[in-house]
Design a protein around this motif. Sequence first.
Motif, PDB file in Angstrom:
ATOM      1  N   ARG A  29       0.833  -1.211   0.000  1.00 18.48           N
ATOM      2  CA  ARG A  29       0.000   0.000   0.000  1.00 18.48           C
ATOM      3  C   ARG A  29       0.864   1.255   0.000  1.00 18.48           C
ATOM      4  O   ARG A  29       0.526   2.261  -0.610  1.00 18.48           O
ATOM      5  N   THR A  30       1.993   1.203   0.707  1.00 18.68           N
ATOM      6  CA  THR A  30       2.844   2.390   0.820  1.00 18.68           C
ATOM      7  C   THR A  30       3.942   2.430  -0.239  1.00 18.68           C
ATOM      8  O   THR A  30       4.855   3.251  -0.158  1.00 18.68           O
ATOM      9  N   GLY A  31       3.870   1.505  -1.216  1.00 17.29           N
ATOM     10  CA  GLY A  31       4.735   1.609  -2.386  1.00 17.29           C
ATOM     11  C   GLY A  31       6.188   1.230  -2.177  1.00 17.29           C
ATOM     12  O   GLY A  31       7.017   1.485  -3.047  1.00 17.29           O
TER      13      GLY A  31
ATOM     14  N   GLU B 175       6.938   3.258   7.180  1.00 15.29           N
ATOM     15  CA  GLU B 175       6.589   4.437   7.973  1.00 15.29           C
ATOM     16  C   GLU B 175       6.588   5.723   7.150  1.00 15.29           C
ATOM     17  O   GLU B 175       6.072   6.743   7.578  1.00 15.29           O
ATOM     18  N   LEU B 176       7.179   5.678   5.950  1.00 12.49           N
ATOM     19  CA  LEU B 176       7.177   6.873   5.090  1.00 12.49           C
ATOM     20  C   LEU B 176       5.827   7.086   4.421  1.00 12.49           C
ATOM     21  O   LEU B 176       5.602   8.122   3.785  1.00 12.49           O
ATOM     22  N   GLN B 177       4.930   6.097   4.561  1.00 10.55           N
ATOM     23  CA  GLN B 177       3.563   6.201   4.014  1.00 10.55           C
ATOM     24  C   GLN B 177       3.546   6.567   2.533  1.00 10.55           C
ATOM     25  O   GLN B 177       2.732   7.368   2.074  1.00 10.55           O
TER      26      GLN B 177
ATOM     27  N   GLU C 269       5.684   8.282   0.777  1.00 10.85           N
ATOM     28  CA  GLU C 269       6.411   9.491   0.362  1.00 10.85           C
ATOM     29  C   GLU C 269       7.788   9.111  -0.171  1.00 10.85           C
ATOM     30  O   GLU C 269       8.542   8.410   0.488  1.00 10.85           O
ATOM     31  N   GLY C 270       8.093   9.580  -1.364  1.00  8.23           N
ATOM     32  CA  GLY C 270       9.380   9.280  -1.989  1.00  8.23           C
ATOM     33  C   GLY C 270       9.346   8.067  -2.897  1.00  8.23           C
ATOM     34  O   GLY C 270      10.357   7.725  -3.509  1.00  8.23           O
ATOM     35  N   PHE C 271       8.180   7.377  -2.997  1.00  9.93           N
ATOM     36  CA  PHE C 271       8.070   6.174  -3.824  1.00  9.93           C
ATOM     37  C   PHE C 271       7.079   6.395  -4.966  1.00  9.93           C
ATOM     38  O   PHE C 271       6.039   7.042  -4.797  1.00  9.93           O
ATOM     39  N   SER C 272       7.386   5.821  -6.133  1.00  9.34           N
ATOM     40  CA  SER C 272       6.455   5.818  -7.260  1.00  9.34           C
ATOM     41  C   SER C 272       6.357   4.391  -7.806  1.00  9.34           C
ATOM     42  O   SER C 272       7.334   3.858  -8.354  1.00  9.34           O
ATOM     43  N   ILE C 273       5.191   3.767  -7.617  1.00  9.21           N
ATOM     44  CA  ILE C 273       4.983   2.399  -8.116  1.00  9.21           C
ATOM     45  C   ILE C 273       4.687   2.464  -9.615  1.00  9.21           C
ATOM     46  O   ILE C 273       3.876   3.281 -10.057  1.00  9.21           O
ATOM     47  N   LEU C 274       5.353   1.585 -10.377  1.00 14.27           N
ATOM     48  CA  LEU C 274       5.221   1.620 -11.834  1.00 14.27           C
ATOM     49  C   LEU C 274       4.423   0.447 -12.379  1.00 14.27           C
ATOM     50  O   LEU C 274       4.209   0.341 -13.586  1.00 14.27           O
TER      51      LEU C 274
ATOM     52  N   LEU D 224       9.490   0.042  -9.458  1.00 14.25           N
ATOM     53  CA  LEU D 224       9.202   1.252  -8.692  1.00 14.25           C
ATOM     54  C   LEU D 224      10.413   2.158  -8.712  1.00 14.25           C
ATOM     55  O   LEU D 224      11.548   1.708  -8.835  1.00 14.25           O
ATOM     56  N   ARG D 225      10.138   3.457  -8.592  1.00 13.58           N
ATOM     57  CA  ARG D 225      11.212   4.452  -8.483  1.00 13.58           C
ATOM     58  C   ARG D 225      11.131   5.079  -7.095  1.00 13.58           C
ATOM     59  O   ARG D 225      10.071   5.133  -6.486  1.00 13.58           O
ATOM     60  N   PHE D 226      12.261   5.573  -6.608  1.00 13.73           N
ATOM     61  CA  PHE D 226      12.271   6.190  -5.287  1.00 13.73           C
ATOM     62  C   PHE D 226      13.275   7.331  -5.252  1.00 13.73           C
ATOM     63  O   PHE D 226      14.277   7.333  -5.983  1.00 13.73           O
TER      64      PHE D 226
END
Length: 838
Positions: A60-62, A85-87, A89-94, A108-110
């Motif tokens: 869910r949090t990528g 814990e970053l919920q 933030e900073g992740f992009s699921i591809l 994914l990119r981060f």
Amino acid sequence: MHNNNKDLTLSAPLSGPVLTLAKVPDPVFASGAMGDGIAIDPLNNTLHAPCAGVVVHVARTGHAVTLRADNGAELLLHLGLDTVELQGEGFSILVKEGTRVSNGQALLRFDLDQVAQGCKSLVSLLILTNSEDFQVLPITLKSVKVGEPLLHIVPKTIHNAQAEVDSSGAEVHGHIRISHRGGLHARPAALIRQTAHQFNSKSQLHFAGKSASCDSLIGLMGLGIGEQDEVQVSCKGVDAKAALQALLNALSSAVNDHSLAAAPTPIAQRTRTAEAGMLNGVCAAPGLVGGPLFQLAAIHLPEDTGNANAEEQLQALDRALERVRSEIRETLSHAKKHKYTEEEQIFAAHLALLEDPALLEAALQSIDQGSAATHAWSQSIEVQCEVLQNLGNPLLAERANDLRDLKQRVLRALLGQDWHYDVPAGAIVAAHELTPSDLLQLSQQGVAGLCMAEGGATSHVAILARGKGLPCLVALGSSLLNQPQGQSVVLNADGGRLELTPNSQRLEQVAQAQREHLQRRERQHAQAHNPAHTRDGLRIEVAANVASSAEAADALKGGADGVGLLRTEFLFVDRQTAPDEQEQRQAYQAVLDAMGDKSVIIRTIDVGGDKQLDYLPLPAEANPVLGLRGIRMAQVRPELLDQQLRALLQVSPLQRCRILLPMVSEVDELLHIRQRLDALCAELALTQRPELGVMIEVPAAALLAEQLAEHADFLSIGTNDLSQYTLAMDRDHAGLAARVDALHPALLRLIAHTCAGAAKHQRWVGVCGALASDPLATPVLIGLGISELSVSPPQVGEIKERVRQLDAADCRRFSATLLNLSSAAAVRHACHQQWPLS
């Protein structure tokens, strides 16, 4: 259809250094509870598919993706540690769940910087979650680039799993025997909960006709599962099989639990009665103290009217819970910084309990029905405590105390009371049962001792009391709570009793012992700033071992003649990248500044063995203690040592800085570093050279002391490592640690040989190991030729006083006879006879 007979080669999903799971700084992954696999410390910002397959789960949090390869291998790709814990933030699921991906496809990119700053570590995992069907064979443990071969996945011919998938494939079941010591109590339950949280599937444990969600710590503990009990596990969902295997692994992998060092206190022992002015209990922490008894009262709640505003009460509970979470995180951070491992484990479990759905849902339900937040929370805790106490398991009954701790803390936050007991210093605190939070606060207020009506010798409070040096008695019975406030008592924890009616003579006897101890400490402190000379005039330097500028400042206040060992590892641990040259220079300069005009011996970085760095992956070694440690690191990472040496050469004044090299075993190692030091001095246009010393911590160095002293400016003996290498006993081995005694005659012979070799080149020898802090060893070390002792800062005054009581010539004569004794015990006995401790 999956071809489960097909081998599979996985390519690297990230670029960077490769680590074995054992080196991953997370107990669940490192223990293999999730499955077998590998880790990479990423240098790029995109996670790629290690093979062709189907995406069966996207976190869910990528931060994680699970793939099912065509041969049926299920692969969890987990980016970083605690990144959930970053919920997001900073992740992009591809990619999406259910889509097919090709080998090397971006998943994914981060944002490398953002994620690195917000998580525990960037170290990322590739885990085979169905390890029961496949074997993992690493191809490389060096740095890799995306797409390079990383692992072989080979099908197993014999399945050792007990899981069976039902006809629909949607739910799987398994059974396992619990191997956790003491059964499924707080810490193992936290591991199970943590493991279950990595998956989408709903998982449950079943035991003795009862069931509990793996989501709930309280529910799991409430099943009353004991050691060697057999439990059923069920998992239902898209990744059910992977979840089941991970849970079976976690349930069968014993957790190290120091709280089980002593046997649980039988419940029968908790009903003690006062006999002849005495209450008998169980010693939880040793000691003998006298003082006024102070009864610690619990919080009393006003009557609940039952018509509170639900929305307001929910908000109040949320605020209180967040405040307590914040306090616990602060305690955890402090414990981690100071390496208080047991304290860290205890409060990590408390943090998990605060998020337990069984507790929160019960409290929220009561609030919805009109209860005040205070009463809803209190009742929710007490119901669960009753469950644990009625199981007939003393260990689980004691764990209910952790819940009561949280009850008290959250109630204080809800009632707006400052968390502070008005307890006089020197008091002996009495309570029904103290909590870990209570104990930390009371120890700061200077109480003399603790006694409880309930509790046990294995409780978290007992562990903390021992660590704080506070005498503590438990299981004294309800009579304790009937004793009048302020009455004089004697707490004899060693004897397992509380003396309720000590006469004046007894009180004076205990008080005299306390006074003598205090006076001795005060006298030592008052004279600590004076030089330490033996009676016949030999000057012995008494320096301090420190790990920061703050500790150095304390050492100077305590009378230290200098810093005999600055452990520079404090700069390198608990971070994702090495400190740069500027940061190191500032840190070393701060220590020099803190020590006034005293000299400072700074040891170059000593990692490897039992000290690992997240960002410095070392090759997998069968025996790391005999591997790349100390100065040997220069073989694999010379730039790291060069950077440290540059930083050291820029401190001022340079003549007060001495450099110490760890784990030297041959002269060429010393000559190589001296050449590097000369080259760096030339590079920095320095005409001055700092003194360069060698640590004597392996037998080879002690035996080559004369040759090393020809090229070194001084020698410093690390008795901790020298002991374990000489005696071939791991000093952390539970069964052998007590025998790793540096007063063993073999050690003394090596120390004597070292001093004799150094004397031929007029070099001085110090001791910076634990033996230097042992007052019984002081005359022995002086007698063998040691001229500097580097001790723990609080002991500077004590060791200086010990030096002043001795005659160096006598020490030399008698120490020579100790070399011919047969054991450490014989040496200690002879020392007690010749130089009794006051």
